[in-house]
Design a protein around this motif. Structure first.
Motif, short mmCIF file in Angstrom:
data_model
loop_
_atom_site.label_atom_id
_atom_site.label_comp_id
_atom_site.label_asym_id
_atom_site.label_seq_id
_atom_site.Cartn_x
_atom_site.Cartn_y
_atom_site.Cartn_z
N MET A 139 0.82 -1.20 0.00
CA MET A 139 0.00 0.00 0.00
C MET A 139 0.86 1.26 0.00
N ASN A 140 1.94 1.25 0.75
CA ASN A 140 2.85 2.39 0.78
C ASN A 140 3.48 2.63 -0.59
N SER A 141 3.88 1.56 -1.25
CA SER A 141 4.51 1.68 -2.57
C SER A 141 3.52 2.23 -3.60
N VAL A 142 2.30 1.71 -3.56
CA VAL A 142 1.27 2.17 -4.51
C VAL A 142 0.93 3.64 -4.25
N SER A 143 0.77 4.01 -2.99
CA SER A 143 0.44 5.39 -2.66
C SER A 143 1.52 6.35 -3.14
N ALA A 144 2.78 5.92 -3.05
CA ALA A 144 3.88 6.76 -3.50
C ALA A 144 3.83 6.98 -5.01
N LEU A 145 3.35 5.98 -5.75
CA LEU A 145 3.25 6.08 -7.20
C LEU A 145 2.03 6.88 -7.63
N GLN A 146 1.07 7.03 -6.74
CA GLN A 146 -0.17 7.74 -7.10
C GLN A 146 -0.41 8.95 -6.20
N ASN A 147 0.66 9.63 -5.85
CA ASN A 147 0.56 10.87 -5.09
C ASN A 147 -0.28 10.74 -3.82
N GLY A 148 -0.06 9.64 -3.11
CA GLY A 148 -0.72 9.46 -1.82
C GLY A 148 -2.09 8.84 -1.86
N ALA A 149 -2.61 8.57 -3.05
CA ALA A 149 -3.95 7.98 -3.16
C ALA A 149 -3.87 6.48 -2.84
N PRO A 150 -4.56 6.02 -1.79
CA PRO A 150 -4.49 4.60 -1.42
C PRO A 150 -5.37 3.74 -2.32
N PRO A 151 -4.99 2.49 -2.55
CA PRO A 151 -5.84 1.57 -3.31
C PRO A 151 -7.12 1.25 -2.53
N GLU A 152 -8.12 0.77 -3.23
CA GLU A 152 -9.34 0.28 -2.58
C GLU A 152 -9.15 -1.19 -2.28
N LEU A 153 -9.33 -1.59 -1.03
CA LEU A 153 -9.09 -2.96 -0.61
C LEU A 153 -10.34 -3.55 0.01
N LYS A 154 -10.75 -4.72 -0.50
CA LYS A 154 -11.88 -5.44 0.09
C LYS A 154 -11.42 -6.84 0.48
N LEU A 155 -11.66 -7.20 1.74
CA LEU A 155 -11.28 -8.52 2.25
C LEU A 155 -12.50 -9.42 2.18
N THR A 156 -12.36 -10.53 1.46
CA THR A 156 -13.50 -11.40 1.21
C THR A 156 -13.06 -12.82 0.86
N ASP A 157 -13.95 -13.76 1.07
CA ASP A 157 -13.72 -15.15 0.67
C ASP A 157 -14.62 -15.54 -0.50
N VAL A 158 -15.25 -14.55 -1.12
CA VAL A 158 -16.19 -14.81 -2.21
C VAL A 158 -15.50 -15.41 -3.42
N PHE A 159 -14.31 -14.94 -3.74
CA PHE A 159 -13.63 -15.34 -4.97
C PHE A 159 -12.64 -16.49 -4.72
N HIS A 160 -12.63 -17.41 -5.64
CA HIS A 160 -11.68 -18.52 -5.60
C HIS A 160 -10.56 -18.31 -6.62
N ASP A 161 -10.93 -17.87 -7.83
CA ASP A 161 -9.96 -17.72 -8.90
C ASP A 161 -9.33 -16.33 -8.90
N ARG A 162 -8.36 -16.17 -9.79
CA ARG A 162 -7.64 -14.90 -9.88
C ARG A 162 -8.03 -14.18 -11.16
N PHE A 163 -8.35 -12.90 -11.04
CA PHE A 163 -8.73 -12.09 -12.19
C PHE A 163 -8.01 -10.74 -12.13
N TRP A 164 -7.61 -10.27 -13.28
CA TRP A 164 -7.04 -8.93 -13.41
C TRP A 164 -7.89 -8.22 -14.46
N ILE A 165 -8.59 -7.15 -14.08
CA ILE A 165 -9.57 -6.53 -14.97
C ILE A 165 -9.31 -5.04 -15.11
N ALA A 166 -9.26 -4.60 -16.36
CA ALA A 166 -9.00 -3.20 -16.68
C ALA A 166 -10.30 -2.48 -17.00
N ASP A 167 -10.53 -1.36 -16.33
CA ASP A 167 -11.66 -0.48 -16.62
C ASP A 167 -13.01 -1.20 -16.57
#
Length: 207
Positions: A139-167
């Motif tokens: 989170m610190n590394s990402v915030s540094a790359l985006q001028n302090g803007a933190p990522p949105e993080l959701k903790l859940t067990d809903v998903f089993h597989d891995r997905f990377w989705i743009a826009d």
């Protein structure tokens, strides 16, 4: 037009010659005229179905025992093709593993850095049970790359597989978490638009 040998990481077309030289290979390129001659010869020898049954290769294999750098190149290439500019959603229950490789954080950041620099908002879904220190460092590394803007993080067990989705509509399915590539045989493939939207909608519905 350009062609790849089976099983190799696919570079961007503009970087093809340099990519091939670095690996001691030859980049086979052809002009439109020579392509027409090749197509005509293929039609004579194998008939029209030889051309009609051809399709764009969208999936990639992530073999075990393969150079981690090459596998990361594959994921980077596919993610760049998805072209996140507004948002990048990463759904991975094991995004912050408790036994991560020493280079894991660096690898992960390098993979998503182009999207972050393009202004894409990072959104993450991972499981509750994860490495808190790795999460914080990320989170610190990402915030540094985006001028302090933190990522949105959701903790859940809903998903089993891995997905990377743009826009919210262009994405890929990844058969293993980033820390696991090269350890076991896995595969990655692009998602249909409807599937990418459905995964995004399920993420959006999470509290």
């Amino acid at each position: 037009m350009y062609f790849f040998e089976p099983g190799l990481v696919h570079p961007h077309p503009l970087e093809l010659n340099e990519w091939a030289r670095e690996r001691g290979r030859t980049a086979h390129q052809t002009t439109d005229a020579s392509l027409m001659l090749e197509a005509a010869e293929l039609l004579r020898e194998q008939g029209p179905t030889a051309i009609l049954r051809r399709q764009a290769l969208t999936e990639a294999v992530l073999p075990d025992g393969t150079s981690r750098a090459d596998l990361l190149d594959t994921l980077c290439y596919q993610l760049n093709r998805c072209g996140p500019t507004q948002s990048l959603l990463i759904v991975d229950p094991y995004l912050f593993p408790k036994a991560a490789d020493a280079s894991y954080l660096t690898d992960l950041i390098s993979l998503i850095e182009p999207a972050l620099k393009a202004g894409a908002k990072l959104r993450i879904a991972t499981k509750q049970d994860h490495d808190q220190a790795l999460n914080a460092a990320f989170m610190n590394s990402v915030s540094a790359l985006q001028n302090g803007a933190p990522p949105e993080l959701k903790l859940t067990d809903v998903f089993h597989d891995r997905f990377w989705i743009a826009d919210g509509e262009r994405g890929m399915f990844v058969g293993t978490s980033l820390n696991g590539i090269g350890r076991r045989y896995a595969m990655t493939d692009y998602l249909a638009v409807d599937d990418a939207r459905e995964v995004t909608a399920r993420y959006d519905a999470l509290p």
